[in-house]
Structures are given as structure tokens and as C-alpha cells.
Scaffold this active site. Structure first.
Site, PDB file in Angstrom:
ATOM      1  N   ARG A  64       8.851  -2.913 -10.539  1.00  9.64           N
ATOM      2  CA  ARG A  64       9.796  -2.172 -11.389  1.00  9.64           C
ATOM      3  C   ARG A  64      11.247  -2.613 -11.232  1.00  9.64           C
ATOM      4  O   ARG A  64      12.110  -2.210 -12.010  1.00  9.64           O
ATOM      5  CB  ARG A  64       9.654  -0.665 -11.121  1.00  9.64           C
ATOM      6  CG  ARG A  64       8.411  -0.078 -11.802  1.00  9.64           C
ATOM      7  CD  ARG A  64       8.476   1.415 -11.863  1.00  9.64           C
ATOM      8  NE  ARG A  64       8.186   2.025 -10.580  1.00  9.64           N
ATOM      9  CZ  ARG A  64       8.751   3.146 -10.158  1.00  9.64           C
ATOM     10  NH1 ARG A  64       9.655   3.770 -10.884  1.00  9.64           N
ATOM     11  NH2 ARG A  64       8.417   3.646  -8.984  1.00  9.64           N
ATOM     12  N   GLY A  73       2.513  13.044  -0.604  1.00  6.80           N
ATOM     13  CA  GLY A  73       1.438  13.567   0.220  1.00  6.80           C
ATOM     14  C   GLY A  73       1.978  14.705   1.080  1.00  6.80           C
ATOM     15  O   GLY A  73       3.112  14.653   1.561  1.00  6.80           O
TER      16      GLY A  73
END
Ligand code: UD1
Ligand code: CA
Length: 451
Positions: A15, A140
Site C-alpha cells: 500500500r 486481536g
């Protein structure tokens, strides 16, 4: 306990849309990898191992400039974070200490936080770094029971109760080297992305009865960079912090948000910085200096009470002694300007020494480059260099010597002498008026002919 840093830097950074490996993109003019390495260095690591992959040769070259002792290992294929750490296994054969895993694209982790992780290792075999996320959505979750980290649940696998947890995984980890490599050998890749996840170490460690814990840091420290927009945000964050620190240290900035600092800028108290000033790497400014608007500096030193700008450019090796004055549209490169000397307007001073209290007139140029080699110019104490002097180096102008305005100085000028090096002026009485009359008449004839 001796420490080995393992810094993951193999990812492609798709990206970023760049030919440059992601970890070499600069924040405050230092590769983000250098920021991570600098935080780690505070632990006085015995070994520093960088895991490179995409753009490994460029990473290797950059690393050798940052820290000669750091080692670079290659991860040929990016098969996941556990696989990445595994690439350091061979280099760390026989290493008895702790491994701390850092990410090259997480540049802001602080030395204090890393020290917390090292401390927590006294209480646990494996230590993860977590943070209270403002928006925990994508991370997470770290499921704690008291001091014990029970497991990491990825968002997609989490129950509603687990999703309510805001304590999230940064990915950074510390543990005994042998334990980490033993556990990594047991990590599989049977998951959605087919990668070997370092996070799996938590469950594997618990299964073997090892103690696992997590320490907490500020969310800003775990900021990762994945795109140019995030790179810009990271730089802005760095700038905001660096400016705040300087303000605390007694530096005045008239418009702090317009002052661009480098990772290593050092600025003394009571120095005043006007709006729109850029610090490149390697700039040190003593106290009580004045840096005026639109000045650009790199690899230079500015002593107490010196004034720079507006619109000055200080290039590598510019050394300004106390109370010097460098004015508008002046460029200084690889030159020492001695105490009280002035270069106030429109000059280029390169590969030179300018003596104490010397005055360099407007438009003076040290002609230091002959197309092949660079040559030095020496200007004595209290010398007076007339405006628009060309100093053709190598050349010396002595103490208290002068050069006349417009001089082209090709030979040394002894102490106290005056050098005049320009065509002699002759005046022609009435010639200007005659010339003008002639030209006007010519123009009139031409206009008549055109009709
Ligand atoms: C990782 C953690 C996640 C944590 C997040 C925080 C795992 C499996 N997940 O996810 O729990 O919340 O970081 O940002 O660890 N890298 C390599 N080689 C590889 C893969 C990665 O060197 O084969 C490097 C990357 O260049 C990067 C770092 O490891 O610097 C993290 O990898 P990335 O793919 O960004 O992990 P996340 O998906 O962000
Ligand atoms: Ca990431």
C-alpha cells in the site's frame, strides 16, 4: 540478561506504492526502521538482527549506515511473522539470552516500554505488548486473567464478550531465545491466510505450561505505517512530540506547527525559531540563537547568539561561531564562520574559512569548484570583502585586508592590503544624451516605414 533484538522488516508494504522498501521510508528524515532500532538500542542489546525480504539489498545498505554491528538476515518468502522470526534462528544459535521481536514498520515504541517488557520477563516466560485501543475493531484481543495472558482472539473469531475487550495486541513480544525458537518450530499455517503467525506462540506456550503475560503501552506507540497517509500521520505525530519537547526545554517557536524538525535536531534554550523553518538531519543549535523564517539547515552547527536567515540555507559542514550573522539568500557549505563575522546578503560561501569579525559584502561568491576539484578560500580576521567579489579559490585574503566592490580575486591578498580587480571606469561627457537622441530617431524612422 543479554538481549537480541529481532526486527521484522521483510514485508512488501504494497500500500505504500513505492520502489523503496516500506521500512526505509523516512519519518522526520530517518528511515522508520532507524526509529525502531533506536528504541531497541536503549536496551543495550548484544545482538541486533534485521529480517529483510523485499528490497533486502537496500535495507542491508541502510542498516550498515545506522549500526555497523547490526546483522541482516534474509527471509526469501514472506510466510508470516513466525516464519520471519525463524530466519534469525541460525544467527542466534547458542545465544542464551532473551529475544525481543520488534517491527520495522512500528517506529514509535518507546525505550521505556521495551524496558517494561524486559522487566515483565522476570515474572513470565513470554511477554506480549498490548495497548488499550480507542477503536479496537480490527485488532486481536488479549484475553487476560489477572496477570496471565490466556490467549489472543482474532476479531473474526471473538465472541461478543471478547469483542468488548479493548486490550489489543501490538505484535511485539519478548521471551527466552531457546523457548521462542522451540515454540516457533511448532507453529503451523493452517489458517485463513496460510501464514505462520507469531501470535500462535501464546497458545503453544500455555499448552506447555509456560507463563505468558502482557504489558501495556500507549496506543500511539504501536502506530503502524502501511500507507503514505499513515506515513504522513506518523511524521506529524513525531513533529508534534518533538516540538512539545523543545518548547519544554525553553525554545521559543512563534508558530510551532510550521517548524519541521529532524529526528536528531538539538536546539538550545532561549533560541527563537520564526515560522516556516526546516531542520534537516544533523543540526545542532546552541542557546540564544535566532533562526528566522524560511531557513533550511542540514548537518551544521549554530553557536550561541548566532542569527540565521530569513531565507538562509546552511548545508553540510556549515559551522557558525558565536554571534555570527547569516542573512537572506545566503548559502553556506563546509565552511567555518568565526565569531562575530557577517555574511548578510546574497552570498555563496563554500569550502571556506571566514575569520573573526570579517564582513562579507552582498553578492560575494567563493568560486570553489573548477569543474573537477573543490578548492578552499581563507578570509582573515576583520577582513572586508566588497560587494560582488568573486573569490577564485584556492585563494587567501589576509587579516584586515579589503577587496574592492566587484573584484575578481585570483591571487592572495596579504594582511592589510586592498585588492582591486575590475576594469577601470572611463566617463564620456554628454555621450549618454547623444546616444539616446540617436536611438529615438532610429525608432521613429522604423515606425514611419512600417505604416
Ligand atoms: C500483526 C499481528 C497482530 C497485531 C498486528 C499489529 C501476527 C500474526 N499478527 O499483524 O496480532 O495486532 O501485527 O500491527 O503476528 N513481516 C515479515 N515477514 C513476514 C510477515 C511480516 O517480515 O513474512 C513483518 C512485516 O514487514 C511487518 C511485521 O512483520 O513489519 C508485521 O507484519 P504484518 O503482516 O503487518 O502483520 P499484521 O497483519 O499487521
Ligand atoms: Ca501491519
Amino acid at each position: 540478561m543479554s538481549i537480541a533484538l529481532v526486527i521484522l522488516a521483510a514485508g512488501k508494504g504494497t500500500r505504500m506504492n513505492s520502489d523503496l522498501p516500506k521500512v526505509l521510508h523516512p519519518i522526520a528524515q530517518a528511515p522508520m526502521l532507524e526509529h525502531a532500532m533506536a528504541a531497541g538500542r536503549a536496551l543495550a542489546p548484544e545482538r541486533t538482527i534485521i529480517v529483510a525480504g523485499h528490497g533486502a539489498e537496500a535495507v542491508r545498505a541502510a542498516v550498515s549506515e545506522i549500526d555497523e554491528e547490526a546483522e541482516v538476515v534474509l527471509q526469501e518468502e514472506q510466510l508470516g511473522t513466525a516464519h520471519a522470526v525463524d530466519q534469525a534462528r541460525a544467527a542466534l544459535t547458542g545465544f542464551e539470552g532473551d529475544v525481543i521481536v520488534l517491527y520495522g514498520d512500528t517506529p514509535f515504541v518507546s525505550a521505556e516500554t521495551l524496558e517494561l517488557m524486559v522487566e515483565a520477563r522476570q515474572r513470565a516466560d513470554l511477554v506480549l505488548l498490548g495497548f488499550e485501543a480507542a477503536d479496537p475493531g480490527r485488532y486481536g484481543r488479549l484475553v487476560m486473567e489477572g496477570d496471565s495472558l490466556e490467549r489472543i482472539v482474532e476479531f473474526k473469531d471473538a465472541s461478543d464478550a471478547e469483542r468488548a475487550i479493548r486490550f489489543c495486541n501490538s505484535g511485539l513480544m519478548a521471551g527466552k531465545a531457546s523457548a521462542i525458537f522451540d515454540l516457533i518450530a511448532k507453529v503451523g499455517n493452517k489458517n485463513a491466510s496460510g501464514e505462520y503467525y507469531l501470535t500462535d506462540l501464546v497458545e503453544l506456550a500455555r499448552r506447555e505450561g509456560l507463563k505468558v503475560t502482557a504489558v501495556s503501552c500507549d496506543e500511539a506507540e504501536t502506530l503502524g505505517v502501511n500507507s503514505r497517509a499513515e506515513l504522513a500521520q506518523a511524521d506529524a505525530l513525531f513533529q508534534a512530540r518533538a516540538r512539545a519537547e523543545l518548547l519544554d526545554l525553553g525554545v521559543t517557536m512563534m508558530a510551532p506547527e510550521t517548524v519541521y524538525l529532524a529526528f536528531d535536531s538539538v536546539i538550545g534554550r532561549d533560541t527563537v525559531i520564526e515560522p516556516n523553518v526546516v531542520f534537516g538531519p544533523g543540526v545542532t543549535v546552541e542557546s540564544g540563537a535566532l533562526i528566522r523564517s524560511f531557513s533550511y539547515m542540514e548537518d551544521c552547527h549554530i553557536s550561541r547568539g548566532a542569527q540565521v536567515g530569513p531565507f538562509a540555507r546552511l548545508r553540510p559542514g556549515a559551522e557558525l561561531a558565536e554571534s555570527t550573522r547569516i542573512g537572506n539568500f545566503v548559502e553556506i557549505k563546509n565552511s567555518k564562520i568565526a565569531e562575530g563575522a557577517k555574511v548578510n546578503h546574497l552570498s555563496y560561501i563554500g569550502d571556506a574559512f571566514v575569520g573573526e569579525a570579517a564582513n562579507i559584502g552582498a553578492g560575494t561568491i567563493t568560486c570553489n569548484y573548477d569543474g573537477v576539484m573543490k578548492h578552499r578560500t581563507e578570509i582573515g580576521a576583520r577582513a572586508f570583502i566588497g560587494s560582488n567579489t568573486m573569490l577564485v579559490a584556492p585563494v587567501r585574503v589576509g587579516n584586515e585586508a579589503m577587496t574592492a566592490t566587484g573584484a575578481v580575486v585570483t591571487r592572495n591578498v596579504e594582511d592589510g592590503d586592498l585588492a582591486i580587480g575590475r576594469a577601470e571606469q572611463t566617463n564620456k561627457p554628454g555621450r549618454a544624451r547623444k546616444l539616446m537622441d540617436m536611438l529615438r530617431a532610429k525608432k521613429a524612422r522604423l515606425q514611419k516605414g512600417a505604416k
